[in-house]
Design a protein around this motif. Structure first.
Motif, mmCIF file in Angstrom:
data_model
loop_
_atom_site.group_PDB
_atom_site.id
_atom_site.type_symbol
_atom_site.label_atom_id
_atom_site.label_comp_id
_atom_site.label_asym_id
_atom_site.label_seq_id
_atom_site.Cartn_x
_atom_site.Cartn_y
_atom_site.Cartn_z
ATOM 1 N N ARG A 137 0.833 -1.209 0.000
ATOM 2 C CA ARG A 137 0.000 0.000 0.000
ATOM 3 C C ARG A 137 0.869 1.261 0.000
ATOM 4 N NH1 ARG A 137 -4.070 0.203 4.898
ATOM 5 N NH2 ARG A 137 -2.116 0.505 6.037
ATOM 6 N N LYS A 138 1.983 1.206 0.726
ATOM 7 C CA LYS A 138 2.817 2.392 0.889
ATOM 8 C C LYS A 138 3.490 2.798 -0.419
ATOM 9 C CE LYS A 138 4.621 5.660 3.394
ATOM 10 N NZ LYS A 138 3.782 6.708 4.011
ATOM 11 N N LYS A 188 2.549 2.373 -3.410
ATOM 12 C CA LYS A 188 1.544 2.958 -4.301
ATOM 13 C C LYS A 188 1.210 4.385 -3.871
ATOM 14 C CE LYS A 188 -0.412 -1.581 -5.291
ATOM 15 N NZ LYS A 188 -1.520 -2.527 -5.004
ATOM 16 N N GLU A 189 1.142 4.613 -2.569
ATOM 17 C CA GLU A 189 0.893 5.970 -2.062
ATOM 18 C C GLU A 189 2.039 6.908 -2.445
ATOM 19 O OE1 GLU A 189 0.448 5.477 2.122
ATOM 20 O OE2 GLU A 189 -1.572 4.623 1.993
ATOM 21 N N ALA A 222 1.635 10.209 -4.897
ATOM 22 C CA ALA A 222 1.877 11.550 -4.365
ATOM 23 C C ALA A 222 3.101 12.224 -4.984
ATOM 24 C CB ALA A 222 2.062 11.466 -2.847
#
Length: 469
Positions: free
Chosen positions: A440-441, A443-444, A448
């Motif tokens: 998940r990280k 992709k974040e 951003a």
């Protein structure tokens, strides 16, 4: 902080003496005629492609390499000092495959390389954008290095790693960087990149590496002179014998750089490890790799040259417990032993063969922890906290004290994937594993990402250069 040292001073001196003996009596093979000419002119005995080094020449050349130098970023606030008491973390290098939890193992492409550039740029722990973090197999060989250099300079404003697949890649890197950083003379004064050039172990250098070594040295560009000896396979099974072979290869390369251009910045780069004897393959997750890392740092300090070693290294095929165990062992050893340049600090799996998106993020966390440990402590009245200890006294609490509020952010490492809640809250949020949170990280991070754009004319000049290849 005080460094961990594996050998005592007498042992270091014995390794040095043995290395000089090997260089003088066994020699090193150089398969590149221009290098042979330079070495012969300096007083080396050359027989065919075998070069025998006078000990006095080797020692003299080692003293000419700078003990410290700076890599100058496009953003000056991200300049990186290499040497002294500093440590720089650099991500994975060289894997032809990538993996993530969604798509699994596959050949890497340019998009993967660009993604790792962006993740390196966003990282607070990575100091330098990596080199071939994921080989762009979808790009023709003639343009592959140039496309990677373009991506490194466009999508990140940190220092970066230059091409290392021969003299042509070296010259491309120099010419492209000159377009961004003000010309070749400016590069020599304020180098923005560093490259890695490797021996052909045991005791040899091939023409591709030598051509690149000489091109970078002529231009005054910093380079890692690196040896990867495999104990029990390409070097003696004893770690001391392997260290002698590694030492001889690195010193031979450093001698050449200083003969080409006195004072050319170099890093004493050791990445040797042991063979997995049951399989006849390299093991980078072995404790012997960590031993070599500590020994490499010591030998580099002995010569007064910055060191390279370690990394978040593992033989694991997925970012599992084996990967975490081996990676922290190697990364922490590099930190504690005083290595200055830690390549492969994020993302490596499968003994250098694969880069993982999830492991990149997990290793980034490891690097943050290691940097907190490396920071050390300074004794002061504020640190000793006697006044607040007096105020709280026996049986009190510190959580609500002003001293805590004033100091906790700078005292404690803040994890990028914090999971310190109680079990019930963890389950309520999905009960995700570390690998799932890392998925998940990353992709974040990419979602951003904001590009530190190159000036328009500079970008066009780089693209025109690539179009000529």
């Amino acid at each position: 902080m005080h460094y961990f040292e594996y050998f005592d001073q007498k042992s270091v001196e014995e390794i040095h003496a043995a290395t000089l003996q090997v260089l003088e009596t066994v020699g090193v093979d150089f398969t590149y005629a221009p290098a042979l000419k330079v070495l012969a002119r300096a007083g080396c005995r050359v027989e065919g492609e075998r070069v025998y080094f006078p000990p006095s020449l080797v020692e003299a050349c080692a003293t000419k390499a700078p003990a410290e130098f700076t890599l100058h970023a496009r953003d000056p606030g991200k300049n990186v000092v290499i040497g002294g008491d500093t440590v720089a973390f650099i991500p994975c290098y060289g894997p032809p495959f990538v993996t993530d939890l969604d798509r699994g193992r596959r050949e890497s492409v340019l998009e993967d390389y660009i993604n790792f550039v962006k993740m390196s740029y966003a990282s607070l722990a990575m100091d330098i954008t990596g080199g071939m973090m994921a080989e762009p197999n979808d790009i023709p060989h003639a343009r592959r290095n140039a496309e990677m250099m373009y991506a490194s300079m466009r999508y990140s404003d940190k220092p970066f790693m230059g091409g290392a697949i021969g003299e042509q890649a070296a010259r491309e890197t120099i010419e492209m960087a000159a377009l961004v950083f003000g010309g070749k003379a400016a590069l020599a004064e304020r180098p923005p990149f560093i490259s890695i050039l490797c021996s052909r172990t045991p005791l040899g250098y091939d023409d591709r590496m030598l051509g690149a070594i000489m091109a970078y040295a002529e231009a005054g560009m910093p380079q890692l002179i690196s040896s990867l000896s495999i104990a029990g396979a390409t070097s003696p099974v004893t770690l001391e014998g392997t260290l002698v072979v590694q030492n001889a290869e690195v010193l031979a390369g450093i001698t050449l750089t200083q003969l080409v251009r006195e004072g050319a910045p170099v890093v004493f780069a050791g990445s040797s490890s042991a063979a997995a004897m049951r399989f006849g393959t390299l093991s980078i997750g072995a404790p012997e790799m960590a031993v070599n890392t500590a020994a490499t740092a010591q030998m580099a300090r002995f010569y007064g040259i910055p060191s390279r070693g370690g990394g978040a290294l593992t033989d694991a095929k997925i970012p599992d417990s084996q990967a975490a165990m081996e990676s922290m062992m190697s990364q922490l050893m590099a930190t504690l032993s005083g290595v200055n340049f830690v390549l492969h600090s994020a993302g490596i799996l499968e003994s250098y063969m694969m880069a993982s998106y999830e492991k990149f993020v997990i290793d980034d966390e490891i690097c943050g922890m290691c940097k907190r440990i490396k920071r050390g402590e300074e004794i002061s009245a504020e640190k000793l906290a006697l006044e607040v200890i007096r105020q709280v006294g026996p049986g009190g609490e510190y959580l609500t004290r002003m001293h805590t509020f004033q100091n906790f952010r700078k005292e404690f490492y803040a994890p990028i994937m914090e999971e310190r809640e109680n079990f019930a809250n963890w389950r309520k949020k999905g009960g995700l594993t570390l690998e799932q949170r890392a998925n998940r990280k990353w992709k974040e991070i990419l979602a951003a990402y904001e590009e530190p754009a190159l000036p328009g004319e500079t970008d066009k000049a780089l693209r025109r250069y690539i179009d000529t290849l």
